[in-house]
Write a protein that holds these residues in place. Structure first.
Motif, PDB file in Angstrom:
ATOM      1  N   ASN A  32       0.849  -0.985   0.063  1.00 22.31           N
ATOM      2  CA  ASN A  32      -0.140  -0.046  -0.038  1.00 22.31           C
ATOM      3  C   ASN A  32       0.938   1.101  -0.090  1.00 22.31           C
ATOM      4  OD1 ASN A  32       0.672   0.659   2.723  1.00 22.31           O
ATOM      5  ND2 ASN A  32      -0.977  -0.832   3.405  1.00 22.31           N
ATOM      6  N   LEU A  33       0.163   2.321  -0.042  1.00 25.82           N
ATOM      7  CA  LEU A  33       0.744   3.703  -0.037  1.00 25.82           C
ATOM      8  C   LEU A  33       0.086   4.817   0.823  1.00 25.82           C
ATOM      9  CD1 LEU A  33       2.427   5.637  -3.063  1.00 25.82           C
ATOM     10  CD2 LEU A  33       0.834   6.624  -1.525  1.00 25.82           C
ATOM     11  N   ALA A  86       2.268  22.691   5.526  1.00 22.75           N
ATOM     12  CA  ALA A  86       2.961  21.628   6.181  1.00 22.75           C
ATOM     13  C   ALA A  86       3.544  21.012   5.124  1.00 22.75           C
ATOM     14  CB  ALA A  86       1.577  20.671   6.760  1.00 22.75           C
ATOM     15  N   THR A  87       4.269  19.867   5.790  1.00 23.47           N
ATOM     16  CA  THR A  87       5.144  19.096   4.899  1.00 23.47           C
ATOM     17  C   THR A  87       4.346  17.733   4.715  1.00 23.47           C
ATOM     18  OG1 THR A  87       7.373  19.776   5.817  1.00 23.47           O
ATOM     19  CG2 THR A  87       7.228  17.763   4.624  1.00 23.47           C
ATOM     20  N   TYR A  88       4.231  17.364   3.371  1.00 25.65           N
ATOM     21  CA  TYR A  88       3.570  16.337   3.029  1.00 25.65           C
ATOM     22  C   TYR A  88       4.270  15.164   2.604  1.00 25.65           C
ATOM     23  CZ  TYR A  88      -0.590  19.313   3.327  1.00 25.65           C
ATOM     24  OH  TYR A  88      -1.568  19.717   3.869  1.00 25.65           O
ATOM     25  N   LEU A  89       4.188  13.891   3.442  1.00 24.95           N
ATOM     26  CA  LEU A  89       5.279  12.649   3.212  1.00 24.95           C
ATOM     27  C   LEU A  89       4.441  11.606   2.508  1.00 24.95           C
ATOM     28  CD1 LEU A  89       6.761  13.129   6.707  1.00 24.95           C
ATOM     29  CD2 LEU A  89       8.221  13.069   4.732  1.00 24.95           C
ATOM     30  N   CYS A  90       5.217  10.871   1.690  1.00 24.70           N
ATOM     31  CA  CYS A  90       4.599   9.631   1.117  1.00 24.70           C
ATOM     32  C   CYS A  90       5.382   8.671   1.408  1.00 24.70           C
ATOM     33  CB  CYS A  90       4.667   9.959  -0.410  1.00 24.70           C
ATOM     34  SG  CYS A  90       4.604   8.581  -1.649  1.00 24.70           S
ATOM     35  N   ALA A  91       4.614   7.397   1.587  1.00 25.42           N
ATOM     36  CA  ALA A  91       5.415   6.427   2.247  1.00 25.42           C
ATOM     37  C   ALA A  91       4.734   5.107   1.690  1.00 25.42           C
ATOM     38  CB  ALA A  91       5.349   6.260   3.870  1.00 25.42           C
ATOM     39  N   VAL A  92       5.574   4.096   1.094  1.00 26.19           N
ATOM     40  CA  VAL A  92       5.077   2.984   0.589  1.00 26.19           C
ATOM     41  C   VAL A  92       5.451   1.776   1.325  1.00 26.19           C
ATOM     42  CG1 VAL A  92       5.391   3.551  -1.950  1.00 26.19           C
ATOM     43  CG2 VAL A  92       7.237   2.527  -0.500  1.00 26.19           C
ATOM     44  N   ARG A  93       4.661   0.633   1.747  1.00 22.03           N
ATOM     45  CA  ARG A  93       4.907  -0.439   2.240  1.00 22.03           C
ATOM     46  C   ARG A  93       5.312  -1.601   1.291  1.00 22.03           C
ATOM     47  NH1 ARG A  93       0.694  -3.995   6.006  1.00 22.03           N
ATOM     48  NH2 ARG A  93       1.777  -5.915   5.927  1.00 22.03           N
ATOM     49  N   PRO A  94       6.657  -1.856   1.203  1.00 17.87           N
ATOM     50  CA  PRO A  94       7.013  -2.789   0.323  1.00 17.87           C
ATOM     51  C   PRO A  94       6.268  -4.279   0.520  1.00 17.87           C
ATOM     52  CG  PRO A  94       8.772  -1.856   1.455  1.00 17.87           C
ATOM     53  CD  PRO A  94       7.610  -1.444   1.947  1.00 17.87           C
TER      54      PRO A  94
END
Lengths: 114, 119
Positions: A32-33, A86-94
């Motif tokens: 997911n992301l 704000a700061t927007y962060l993207c994260a992926v779950r391998p």
């Protein structure tokens, strides 16, 4: 090794403008992301989570899309407000082995000017 | 729900001292994560636990770092001895991992962080 890149690193827009934040990842095998928001001196707030089988998710003025095959996600913010700064962060779950590890980009710092 | 609770919020210590950071996850969550955030490297996962068992500690920088989770409601991250390069914001996060792999919503919820300064 999964790497996540966010461009631009910083963005300044006038209030009311629609905008798009970009996130790219090198390995399309993701579970997911997730998009987060981080305010100065504070923790992360989860905004949207897109499962690998989904193409987009919406919450209020926010819409996140996912194109796994091309390794890209976008966060669309409609009618931006100063409070969106704000700061927007993207994260992926391998997607291997059931790991819950998240790999983060370095974020896009958004400033919405009144 | 009170959310993820971290203490202290700020810690200033001298090089060589032991530092202990604490985290209380959201009640009912069964996974707990320790992250470190710096300007240079961004957010990096140090270690995570599932059902109090360490699952992935590949991000722990070196033997000076250790983490424990003695029960479902408490975890510590210890640095001994501390060094100036350990200065960063350390975040704890928790999530609910369901048994079914196709279950949605493995969202991670973050605490406010501990800002560590080692002089």
């Amino acid at each position: 090794k999964q790497e996540v890149t966010q461009i631009p690193a910083a963005l300044s827009v006038p209030e009311g403008e629609n905008l798009v934040l970009n996130c790219s990842f090198t390995d399309s095998a993701i579970y997911n992301l997730q998009w987060f928001r981080q305010d100065p001196g504070k923790g992360l707030t989860s905004l949207l989570l897109i499962q690998s089988s989904q193409r987009e998710q919406t919450s209020g003025r926010l819409n996140a899309s996912l194109d796994k095959s091309s390794g890209r996600s976008t966060l669309y913010i409609a009618a931006s407000q100063p409070g969106d700064s704000a700061t927007y962060l993207c994260a992926v779950r391998p997607g291997q082995g059931g790991s819950e590890k998240l790999v983060f980009g370095k974020g896009t710092k958004l400033t919405v000017n009144p | 729900d009170a959310g993820v609770i971290q203490s202290p919020r700020h810690e200033v210590t001298e090089m060589g001292q032991e530092v202990t950071l604490r985290c209380k996850p959201i009640s009912g969550h069964n996974s707990l994560f320790w992250y470190r955030q710096t300007m240079m490297r961004g957010l990096e996962l140090l270690i995570y636990f599932n059902n109090n068992v360490p699952i992935d500690d590949s991000g722990m920088p070196e033997d000076r770092f250790s983490a424990k989770m003695p029960n479902a409601s408490f975890s510590t991250l210890k640095i001994q001895p501390s060094e100036p390069r350990d200065s960063a914001v350390y975040f704890c996060a928790s999530s609910l991992r369901r048994r079914r792999r196709d279950s949605p919503n493995y969202e991670q919820y973050f605490g406010p962080g501990t800002r560590l300064t080692v002089t």
